[in-house]
Motif scaffolding. Structure first.
Motif, PDB file in Angstrom:
ATOM      1  N   GLU A 123       8.029 -18.172 -43.202  1.00  0.00           N
ATOM      2  CA  GLU A 123       9.300 -18.205 -43.909  1.00  0.00           C
ATOM      3  C   GLU A 123       9.148 -19.114 -45.123  1.00  0.00           C
ATOM      4  O   GLU A 123       9.083 -20.343 -44.994  1.00  0.00           O
ATOM      5  CB  GLU A 123      10.419 -18.723 -42.999  1.00  0.00           C
ATOM      6  N   THR A 124       9.092 -18.538 -46.299  1.00  0.00           N
ATOM      7  CA  THR A 124       8.882 -19.316 -47.522  1.00  0.00           C
ATOM      8  C   THR A 124      10.007 -20.307 -47.748  1.00  0.00           C
ATOM      9  O   THR A 124       9.786 -21.457 -48.165  1.00  0.00           O
ATOM     10  CB  THR A 124       8.770 -18.384 -48.744  1.00  0.00           C
ATOM     11  N   ALA A 125      11.238 -19.881 -47.479  1.00  0.00           N
ATOM     12  CA  ALA A 125      12.392 -20.720 -47.773  1.00  0.00           C
ATOM     13  C   ALA A 125      12.421 -21.981 -46.921  1.00  0.00           C
ATOM     14  O   ALA A 125      13.023 -22.990 -47.310  1.00  0.00           O
ATOM     15  CB  ALA A 125      13.681 -19.919 -47.575  1.00  0.00           C
ATOM     16  N   GLN A 126      11.819 -21.931 -45.763  1.00  0.00           N
ATOM     17  CA  GLN A 126      11.839 -23.097 -44.873  1.00  0.00           C
ATOM     18  C   GLN A 126      10.685 -24.066 -45.137  1.00  0.00           C
ATOM     19  O   GLN A 126      10.543 -25.060 -44.430  1.00  0.00           O
ATOM     20  CB  GLN A 126      11.788 -22.613 -43.408  1.00  0.00           C
ATOM     21  N   CYS A 127       9.845 -23.777 -46.111  1.00  0.00           N
ATOM     22  CA  CYS A 127       8.678 -24.616 -46.416  1.00  0.00           C
ATOM     23  C   CYS A 127       8.959 -25.515 -47.612  1.00  0.00           C
ATOM     24  O   CYS A 127       9.777 -25.194 -48.482  1.00  0.00           O
ATOM     25  CB  CYS A 127       7.455 -23.744 -46.723  1.00  0.00           C
ATOM     26  N   VAL A 128       8.293 -26.654 -47.655  1.00  0.00           N
ATOM     27  CA  VAL A 128       8.361 -27.572 -48.803  1.00  0.00           C
ATOM     28  C   VAL A 128       7.201 -27.242 -49.734  1.00  0.00           C
ATOM     29  O   VAL A 128       6.098 -26.919 -49.308  1.00  0.00           O
ATOM     30  CB  VAL A 128       8.287 -29.042 -48.340  1.00  0.00           C
ATOM     31  N   TRP A 129       7.449 -27.339 -51.054  1.00  0.00           N
ATOM     32  CA  TRP A 129       6.410 -27.002 -52.044  1.00  0.00           C
ATOM     33  C   TRP A 129       6.360 -28.097 -53.107  1.00  0.00           C
ATOM     34  O   TRP A 129       6.893 -27.944 -54.204  1.00  0.00           O
ATOM     35  CB  TRP A 129       6.701 -25.645 -52.686  1.00  0.00           C
ATOM     36  N   ARG A 186       0.137 -13.835 -32.234  1.00  0.00           N
ATOM     37  CA  ARG A 186       0.944 -14.354 -33.337  1.00  0.00           C
ATOM     38  C   ARG A 186       0.126 -15.339 -34.165  1.00  0.00           C
ATOM     39  O   ARG A 186      -0.629 -16.146 -33.619  1.00  0.00           O
ATOM     40  CB  ARG A 186       2.191 -15.060 -32.811  1.00  0.00           C
ATOM     41  N   VAL A 187       0.329 -15.255 -35.485  1.00  0.00           N
ATOM     42  CA  VAL A 187      -0.250 -16.225 -36.423  1.00  0.00           C
ATOM     43  C   VAL A 187       0.909 -16.843 -37.194  1.00  0.00           C
ATOM     44  O   VAL A 187       1.687 -16.127 -37.828  1.00  0.00           O
ATOM     45  CB  VAL A 187      -1.255 -15.572 -37.380  1.00  0.00           C
ATOM     46  N   ILE A 188       1.016 -18.195 -37.121  1.00  0.00           N
ATOM     47  CA  ILE A 188       2.134 -18.892 -37.739  1.00  0.00           C
ATOM     48  C   ILE A 188       1.634 -19.672 -38.943  1.00  0.00           C
ATOM     49  O   ILE A 188       0.643 -20.411 -38.867  1.00  0.00           O
ATOM     50  CB  ILE A 188       2.807 -19.859 -36.742  1.00  0.00           C
ATOM     51  N   VAL A 189       2.328 -19.497 -40.064  1.00  0.00           N
ATOM     52  CA  VAL A 189       2.012 -20.234 -41.280  1.00  0.00           C
ATOM     53  C   VAL A 189       3.221 -21.077 -41.663  1.00  0.00           C
ATOM     54  O   VAL A 189       4.341 -20.553 -41.746  1.00  0.00           O
ATOM     55  CB  VAL A 189       1.643 -19.291 -42.448  1.00  0.00           C
ATOM     56  N   ASP A 190       3.007 -22.385 -41.889  1.00  0.00           N
ATOM     57  CA  ASP A 190       4.088 -23.251 -42.356  1.00  0.00           C
ATOM     58  C   ASP A 190       3.468 -24.385 -43.174  1.00  0.00           C
ATOM     59  O   ASP A 190       2.238 -24.457 -43.334  1.00  0.00           O
ATOM     60  CB  ASP A 190       4.910 -23.795 -41.193  1.00  0.00           C
ATOM     61  N   THR A 191       4.301 -25.241 -43.726  1.00  0.00           N
ATOM     62  CA  THR A 191       3.823 -26.372 -44.538  1.00  0.00           C
ATOM     63  C   THR A 191       4.425 -27.661 -44.002  1.00  0.00           C
ATOM     64  O   THR A 191       5.519 -27.666 -43.433  1.00  0.00           O
ATOM     65  CB  THR A 191       4.200 -26.200 -46.013  1.00  0.00           C
ATOM     66  N   ILE A 192       3.695 -28.768 -44.209  1.00  0.00           N
ATOM     67  CA  ILE A 192       4.166 -30.091 -43.788  1.00  0.00           C
ATOM     68  C   ILE A 192       3.830 -31.095 -44.875  1.00  0.00           C
ATOM     69  O   ILE A 192       3.015 -30.823 -45.774  1.00  0.00           O
ATOM     70  CB  ILE A 192       3.516 -30.525 -42.442  1.00  0.00           C
ATOM     71  N   ILE A 251      -0.932 -27.144 -45.714  1.00  0.00           N
ATOM     72  CA  ILE A 251      -0.649 -25.733 -45.414  1.00  0.00           C
ATOM     73  C   ILE A 251      -1.274 -25.468 -44.053  1.00  0.00           C
ATOM     74  O   ILE A 251      -2.494 -25.529 -43.892  1.00  0.00           O
ATOM     75  CB  ILE A 251      -1.267 -24.808 -46.475  1.00  0.00           C
ATOM     76  N   ARG A 252      -0.436 -25.165 -43.065  1.00  0.00           N
ATOM     77  CA  ARG A 252      -0.901 -25.102 -41.689  1.00  0.00           C
ATOM     78  C   ARG A 252      -0.891 -23.666 -41.186  1.00  0.00           C
ATOM     79  O   ARG A 252       0.077 -22.939 -41.351  1.00  0.00           O
ATOM     80  CB  ARG A 252      -0.005 -25.968 -40.812  1.00  0.00           C
ATOM     81  N   VAL A 253      -2.035 -23.283 -40.545  1.00  0.00           N
ATOM     82  CA  VAL A 253      -2.175 -21.941 -39.966  1.00  0.00           C
ATOM     83  C   VAL A 253      -2.471 -22.117 -38.479  1.00  0.00           C
ATOM     84  O   VAL A 253      -3.475 -22.743 -38.112  1.00  0.00           O
ATOM     85  CB  VAL A 253      -3.306 -21.146 -40.647  1.00  0.00           C
ATOM     86  N   THR A 254      -1.621 -21.552 -37.635  1.00  0.00           N
ATOM     87  CA  THR A 254      -1.783 -21.694 -36.185  1.00  0.00           C
ATOM     88  C   THR A 254      -1.894 -20.315 -35.563  1.00  0.00           C
ATOM     89  O   THR A 254      -1.062 -19.435 -35.823  1.00  0.00           O
ATOM     90  CB  THR A 254      -0.576 -22.433 -35.581  1.00  0.00           C
ATOM     91  N   ASP A 255      -2.997 -20.137 -34.767  1.00  0.00           N
ATOM     92  CA  ASP A 255      -3.151 -18.839 -34.081  1.00  0.00           C
ATOM     93  C   ASP A 255      -3.179 -19.073 -32.572  1.00  0.00           C
ATOM     94  O   ASP A 255      -3.243 -20.220 -32.102  1.00  0.00           O
ATOM     95  CB  ASP A 255      -4.420 -18.117 -34.555  1.00  0.00           C
ATOM     96  N   GLN A 256      -3.133 -17.959 -31.824  1.00  0.00           N
ATOM     97  CA  GLN A 256      -3.185 -18.000 -30.370  1.00  0.00           C
ATOM     98  C   GLN A 256      -4.409 -17.235 -29.882  1.00  0.00           C
ATOM     99  O   GLN A 256      -4.357 -16.505 -28.902  1.00  0.00           O
ATOM    100  CB  GLN A 256      -1.902 -17.400 -29.780  1.00  0.00           C
TER     101      GLN A 256
END
Length: 585
Positions: A450-456, A486-492, A505-510
């Motif tokens: 979700e791009t809108a939920q990430c900080v840039w 599922r592959v989750i992409v988010d930012t912190i 930039i965080r990428v989490t897989d299962q």
């Protein structure tokens, strides 16, 4: 010969004293004999001159009385001569007939015996005869005995004084030489102790440098030699490879710091110890899986490579050099240990890469060649031709990606930051494009982003390179995930202890995940986890991403658990607002 050998075994000081004692005794002995001869000769001449002075008295007094046979006159003349000092006995003959015989009160009963020299007067009396002649014809004789006790006493006293003086002089000379030899011996021992201290690794050494004598010159020469050797030792200490020097008496002279780094703390205090301790150390740290039957040092050192476990596995290459003296005897030995673990690992990884690359290249090439031959040798319908052409195109793209990755790594390693075009911006577009691309081309997993939920935040970045690094990580997440995973992409974003702001930039897989051993090697060029199985890849994706992040002053953080999945975070430093404004201006 045995005297010479006995002297050689003595200390330097005792050798000097012994030699000087022999020389002194010899010199004093010769001097005593010469002095005694000269003194005896002088006293003898004085005595004989006195004895010969009686000749005139005998000729004028006794001779006429004897010829006239005037006994009273003979007695009177004899008494006059007996009154002379040192005359103890007189006997007068007329021809061979004795006329009178007179002696002093202390004259003993003895046999008259003519003495040729004063030294023959052994019993304290010197016997001399005077002949009375007329026209060279003997008419009588006079025998005289002279007491030489006083003369011998004077000679003995003179000899005693001479001997005492000589012995006193000799003792004084030996004492002076003892002091001088002691001083020389002390300075020589200082040089010897300095040698032992220097060999033991001590640099704070007292040397006999005062003065202009030969020992001081030797001390200065030793100091100069010591500093030259220390310079060479410093060069050895700077050597990145381990060096060990062994003396001819099988003791360790020197070890450098690199040897401690290679073999661990047990090698830190080896200097000055027996070489056998190093042999035991090397045998103890052997990797028994690689060298199960090695128990002998000579057998071990002959191997081309040695694997040790201290505590991590290391591969060592050893060079042994014998330093021989001019007579051919071994003076010392030098052992050179080079850590070739990295080179060995690189060779292994290159071999693995060549095998992988050959397989990866062969697979698309085989498809291209096979399908192209089918198209050339058969008349297929439009749908079949299209399918074959798509396969050929897809395999060609795989080849292109493999070659592109290799070229990118080579270009980045060769040019560094010059290969980048850094500008102010955000990673939003790069991340969005990668997510859109992977979502449209690969539906094996569900992508949550979700791009809108990430900080840039604002970054200093090369957008195309960040896109390439992120695409490699995202592609791996899809490849190594289970079907329908599922592959989750988010930012912190966070600030570290140094108040530096970081964007991740965080990428989490299962997916299949990795063990800790595999995780420790992720990022090495050409490395692929053993459990990758038939999943295509070259082991260059993470390595390339890591190179890109490093040249952005960032880094990659990877967390993984075998069988549960992997989380990869690409960290980049955030540009502060003040810095942002300054760069914009």
């Amino acid at each position: 010969m045995w005297i010479n050998n006995a002297i050689i075994k003595l200390s330097f000081r005792k050798q000097i004293i012994s030699i000087m004692f022999v020389l002194f005794v010899s010199f004093i002995g010769v001097l005593f004999v010469i002095s005694q001869t000269i003194l005896t000769s002088s006293l003898s001449e004085q005595f004989l001159a006195q004895a010969n002075s009686l000749t005139e008295l005998i000729r004028t007094k006794i001779k006429p009385a004897v010829l006239a046979e005037d006994i009273p006159a003979v007695v009177s003349a004899a008494e006059g001569i007996l009154a002379f000092e040192q005359v103890s006995y007189i006997q007068i003959f007329s021809y061979d007939d004795p006329l009178i015989e007179l002696s002093s009160a202390d004259y003993p009963q003895r046999q008259f015996s003519l003495d040729k020299s004063l030294l023959e007067a052994k019993d304290g009396f010197y016997d001399k005869a005077y002949t009375l002649e007329i026209n060279s014809n003997p008419v009588g004789k006079v025998r005289l005995s002279f007491s030489v006790d006083r003369l011998q006493a004077e000679l003995a006293s003179a000899n005693k004084q001479l001997l005492v003086s000589a012995v006193a002089l000799m003792m004084l000379g030996l004492w002076a030489i003892w002091l001088l030899a002691g001083r020389l011996s002390t300075r020589i021992k200082a040089l010897e102790q300095a040698t032992h201290q220097f060999v033991a690794g001590k640099n704070d050494i007292n040397l006999p440098l005062k003065g202009d004598d030969e020992i001081a010159e030797t001390g200065r020469a030793f100091k100069s030699m010591m500093w030259q050797i220390l310079e060479k030792y410093e060069a050895i200490n700077l050597c990145p490879d381990g060096v060990l020097l062994v003396s001819s008496n099988h003791r360790i002279n020197h070890t450098n710091k690199a040897l401690v780094t290679i073999l661990g703390e047990r090698a830190e205090h080896l200097s000055g110890k027996p070489f056998a301790e190093f042999k035991r150390l090397l045998i103890d740290v052997l990797d028994r899986r690689r060298h199960p039957h090695i128990e002998n040092f000579e057998e071990l050192i002959a191997l081309p490579d040695i694997t040790v476990d201290v505590p991590e596995l290391k591969v060592l290459h050893c060079i042994r050099k014998r330093v021989e003296s001019p007579d051919g005897h071994c003076f010392s030995e030098v052992f050179y240990f080079r850590d070739v673990t990295h080179e060995t690992e690189v060779d292994r990884m290159k071999s693995e890469f060549l095998n992988t690359a050959a397989h990866e290249l062969r697979t698309p090439l085989a498809s291209v060649m096979g399908f192209s031959e089918l198209m050339m040798n058969n008349n297929y319908g439009a749908d079949t031709v299209k399918m074959l052409a798509e396969t050929i195109n897809r395999q060609s793209m795989n080849l292109k990606h493999l070659v592109d990755d290799l070229l990118d790594i080579a270009r980045i390693e060769a040019r560094g930051e010059d290969a980048f075009n850094l500008t102010l911006g955000t990673a939003k577009n790069a991340v969005n494009e990668c997510c859109d691309t992977i979502a449209s081309n690969d539906n094996s997993c569900e992508l949550l982003f979700e791009t809108a939920q990430c900080v840039w935040p604002t970054l200093m970045l090369d957008e195309s390179k960040i896109k390439q690094a992120f695409m490699n990580i995202l592609t791996n997440a899809f490849k190594y995930s289970w079907e329908n995973g599922r592959v989750i992409v988010d930012t912190i974003q966070f600030s570290d202890d140094f108040e530096v702001a970081w964007f991740g930039i965080r990428v989490t897989d299962q997916g299949i995940g990795m063990s800790q051993e595999q995780l420790s090697r992720v990022g090495e060029k050409f490395y692929r986890a053993d459990n990758a199985g038939s999943i295509p890849g070259t082991g260059l994706g993470v390595a390339l991403a890591s190179e890109i992040l490093t040249l952005h002053d960032g880094h990659i953080e990877i967390n993984s658990e075998l069988g549960k999945g992997t989380q990869v975070t690409l960290w980049l430093p955030v540009v502060e607002q003040a810095e942002d404004q300054m760069l914009a201006d």
